[in-house]
Design a protein around this motif. Structure first.
Motif, PDB file in Angstrom:
ATOM      1  N   SER A  32       0.838  -1.064  -0.022  1.00  0.00           N
ATOM      2  CA  SER A  32      -0.020  -0.047  -0.023  1.00  0.00           C
ATOM      3  C   SER A  32       0.808   1.380   0.019  1.00  0.00           C
ATOM      4  O   SER A  32       0.415   2.297  -0.512  1.00  0.00           O
ATOM      5  CB  SER A  32      -0.892   0.065   1.453  1.00  0.00           C
ATOM      6  OG  SER A  32      -1.610  -1.143   1.299  1.00  0.00           O
ATOM      7  N   ASP A  33       2.110   1.050   0.484  1.00  0.00           N
ATOM      8  CA  ASP A  33       3.112   2.197   0.565  1.00  0.00           C
ATOM      9  C   ASP A  33       3.356   2.605  -0.909  1.00  0.00           C
ATOM     10  O   ASP A  33       3.523   3.649  -1.107  1.00  0.00           O
ATOM     11  CB  ASP A  33       4.259   2.075   1.411  1.00  0.00           C
ATOM     12  CG  ASP A  33       4.085   2.016   2.846  1.00  0.00           C
ATOM     13  OD1 ASP A  33       2.918   2.191   3.162  1.00  0.00           O
ATOM     14  OD2 ASP A  33       5.030   1.666   3.621  1.00  0.00           O
ATOM     15  N   VAL A  34       3.470   1.447  -1.645  1.00  0.00           N
ATOM     16  CA  VAL A  34       3.763   1.762  -3.154  1.00  0.00           C
ATOM     17  C   VAL A  34       2.738   2.539  -3.743  1.00  0.00           C
ATOM     18  O   VAL A  34       2.735   3.319  -4.593  1.00  0.00           O
ATOM     19  CB  VAL A  34       4.019   0.634  -3.765  1.00  0.00           C
ATOM     20  CG1 VAL A  34       4.371   0.811  -5.264  1.00  0.00           C
ATOM     21  CG2 VAL A  34       5.297   0.003  -3.240  1.00  0.00           C
ATOM     22  N   THR A  84      -4.333 -13.155  -2.894  1.00  0.00           N
ATOM     23  CA  THR A  84      -3.085 -12.542  -2.374  1.00  0.00           C
ATOM     24  C   THR A  84      -2.531 -12.208  -3.578  1.00  0.00           C
ATOM     25  O   THR A  84      -2.784 -12.508  -4.719  1.00  0.00           O
ATOM     26  CB  THR A  84      -2.281 -12.829  -1.247  1.00  0.00           C
ATOM     27  OG1 THR A  84      -1.392 -13.920  -2.030  1.00  0.00           O
ATOM     28  CG2 THR A  84      -2.913 -13.487  -0.161  1.00  0.00           C
ATOM     29  N   GLY A  85      -1.529 -11.003  -3.600  1.00  0.00           N
ATOM     30  CA  GLY A  85      -0.597 -10.787  -4.660  1.00  0.00           C
ATOM     31  C   GLY A  85      -1.231  -9.498  -5.703  1.00  0.00           C
ATOM     32  O   GLY A  85      -2.337  -9.162  -4.966  1.00  0.00           O
ATOM     33  N   ASN A  86      -0.556  -9.258  -6.486  1.00  0.00           N
ATOM     34  CA  ASN A  86      -0.922  -8.210  -7.409  1.00  0.00           C
ATOM     35  C   ASN A  86      -1.347  -8.587  -8.666  1.00  0.00           C
ATOM     36  O   ASN A  86      -1.315  -7.544  -9.894  1.00  0.00           O
ATOM     37  CB  ASN A  86       0.298  -7.140  -7.452  1.00  0.00           C
ATOM     38  CG  ASN A  86       0.951  -6.700  -5.944  1.00  0.00           C
ATOM     39  OD1 ASN A  86      -0.060  -6.269  -5.091  1.00  0.00           O
ATOM     40  ND2 ASN A  86       2.179  -6.918  -5.732  1.00  0.00           N
ATOM     41  N   MET A 107      -8.213  -9.951  -1.278  1.00  0.00           N
ATOM     42  CA  MET A 107      -7.409  -9.252   0.027  1.00  0.00           C
ATOM     43  C   MET A 107      -5.867  -8.564  -0.658  1.00  0.00           C
ATOM     44  O   MET A 107      -5.508  -8.186  -0.055  1.00  0.00           O
ATOM     45  CB  MET A 107      -7.208  -9.930   0.975  1.00  0.00           C
ATOM     46  CG  MET A 107      -6.193 -11.257   0.811  1.00  0.00           C
ATOM     47  SD  MET A 107      -5.743 -11.989   2.240  1.00  0.00           S
ATOM     48  CE  MET A 107      -7.238 -12.943   2.760  1.00  0.00           C
ATOM     49  N   GLY A 108      -5.959  -8.429  -2.028  1.00  0.00           N
ATOM     50  CA  GLY A 108      -4.902  -7.830  -2.744  1.00  0.00           C
ATOM     51  C   GLY A 108      -5.393  -6.987  -3.740  1.00  0.00           C
ATOM     52  O   GLY A 108      -5.874  -7.381  -4.776  1.00  0.00           O
ATOM     53  N   VAL A 109      -5.553  -5.566  -3.510  1.00  0.00           N
ATOM     54  CA  VAL A 109      -5.975  -4.864  -4.718  1.00  0.00           C
ATOM     55  C   VAL A 109      -4.955  -4.715  -5.887  1.00  0.00           C
ATOM     56  O   VAL A 109      -3.640  -4.598  -5.508  1.00  0.00           O
ATOM     57  CB  VAL A 109      -6.491  -3.585  -4.423  1.00  0.00           C
ATOM     58  CG1 VAL A 109      -6.977  -2.596  -5.577  1.00  0.00           C
ATOM     59  CG2 VAL A 109      -7.590  -3.653  -3.447  1.00  0.00           C
ATOM     60  N   ALA A 110      -5.196  -5.140  -7.176  1.00  0.00           N
ATOM     61  CA  ALA A 110      -4.324  -4.991  -8.137  1.00  0.00           C
ATOM     62  C   ALA A 110      -4.943  -3.883  -9.218  1.00  0.00           C
ATOM     63  O   ALA A 110      -5.937  -3.378  -8.959  1.00  0.00           O
ATOM     64  CB  ALA A 110      -4.310  -6.490  -8.923  1.00  0.00           C
ATOM     65  N   GLY A 168       3.889 -14.493  -1.740  1.00  0.00           N
ATOM     66  CA  GLY A 168       4.373 -13.418  -1.697  1.00  0.00           C
ATOM     67  C   GLY A 168       4.140 -12.619   0.016  1.00  0.00           C
ATOM     68  O   GLY A 168       4.045 -13.475   0.675  1.00  0.00           O
ATOM     69  N   GLY A 169       4.260 -11.259  -0.141  1.00  0.00           N
ATOM     70  CA  GLY A 169       4.332 -10.603   1.183  1.00  0.00           C
ATOM     71  C   GLY A 169       3.098 -11.041   2.056  1.00  0.00           C
ATOM     72  O   GLY A 169       3.187 -11.540   3.257  1.00  0.00           O
TER      73      GLY A 169
END
Ligand SMILES: [Zn+2]
Ligand SMILES: [Zn+2]
Length: 332
Positions: free
Chosen positions: A45-47, A234-236, A257-260, A177-178
């Motif tokens: 999210s920082d990205v 998860t993931g992008n 749970m991962g917004v791409a 991943g993360g």
């Protein structure tokens, strides 16, 4: 505090560089604590915030995975004391008066204050935060291990719970991943048969090491193994989540749970299987408490790369280009 200045990673404007600067140490308000940070995780999210794909306010100090010790408390603070080891999650204040706050779901408050959005975050040597927003870190958990639990661990544990898993159900994790490397471990810690779905050949052995009972490449392969009742997306890549729906069992739930950036095209199979897509964030403090506790008991270990705060720009680059294995953490 007597010292006037601290190091902080300041982003001057949207798409600006992560720049280590000297800024004033924050003064805790009457209901706040001052935290001397020891670790601060960098979240994807920082990205998004840096690049402007999530709205932020600049100049800003980002960081919403803080872990540190309290070094000062405001006059009205009774539940925390100097020396407490704490962190906090993204949502730190809400209005307390709207229907969502009154109903115990302050994350939907329109007047919420989020760490690193409306107020300075944790990529710094100190931060102040409301005492009531902090969570104690278990003694057995290091600051470096605790930090990523405040967003990544909390997100996957809260997401799994939000899918309402039943005993005997099977869980699949898309993306190692993360978030995904933690999701596999949390699903196993909860006792679920867990299947990893990854397109990366180099992550297959790793997924097995993390506890996955099987590793597959695609939704079709997942279906061939009998499918999963819950898929943790998860993931992008939305495409990878959509592909995994081929392996969703009847009345199964895909937890998004991962917004791409790519489109999310829902396949007809979801309709036929009476499946659900569950969008999920962090879902309540009890899940943060549990996520930290499971990590403290050794059931979940964050794989991470640690960087001194002076190397924040390099750490950011590792995260932004998907090279970090798997969380990057600034240490102070
Ligand atoms: Zn995050
Ligand atoms: Zn409210």
């Amino acid at each position: 505090m007597n010292a006037c200045c601290m190091k902080a990673v300041v982003i001057p404007h949207v798409r600006g560089a992560w720049t280590v600067s000297q800024v004033a140490i924050p003064e805790p308000k009457h209901d706040e604590v001052l935290i001397k940070l020891h670790a601060s995780g960098i979240c994807y999210s920082d990205v998004h915030l840096t690049q402007g794909s999530l709205p932020g306010k600049f100049p800003q100090i980002l960081g919403h995975e803080p872990a540190g010790e309290i070094v000062a408390v405001g006059a009205a603070v009774t539940s925390r004391t100097v020396g407490d080891r704490v962190g906090l999650a993204w949502n730190q204040r809400s209005c307390g008066r709207c229907e969502w706050c009154l109903g115990g779901r302050p994350r939907f408050c329109l007047h919420g204050i989020s760490t690193g959005i409306e107020v300075a975050g944790s990529h710094a040597e100190y931060m102040s935060a409301p005492a009531d927003a902090t969570m104690l870190i278990p003694d057995a958990l290091s600051y470096e291990q605790a930090a990523p639990i405040f967003c990544a661990g909390y997100t996957v544990w809260g997401g799994l719970q939000y899918a309402d898993p039943k005993p005997h159900e099977r869980v699949a994790v898309v993306g190692i991943g993360g978030l995904g490397h933690l999701a596999v471990q949390y699903a196993k810690a909860a006792g679920f048969e867990t299947i990893a779905v990854t397109h990366s050949p180099d992550k297959r052995a790793l997924a097995t090491q993390l506890g996955a009972d099987a590793v597959v490449e695609s939704g079709a392969e997942l279906a061939a193994l009998g499918g999963a009742d819950i898929i943790l997306g998860t993931g992008n890549s939305h495409q990878a989540m959509v592909d995994a729906i081929a392996g969703l069992r009847p009345e199964g739930r895909l937890v998004w749970m991962g917004v791409a950036e790519d489109p999310f095209v829902v396949p007809a199979r979801l309709f036929e299987q009476r499946g659900r897509i569950v969008a999920s964030g962090q879902n309540g403090a009890q899940y943060l408490y549990e996520a930290l506790d499971l990590a403290a008991r050794g059931k979940v270990r964050v794989m991470e790369e640690c960087f001194p705060i002076d190397q924040a720009a390099e750490a950011y680059e590792r995260v932004a280009t998907g090279k970090a294995l798997f969380r990057a953490v600034l240490v102070m």
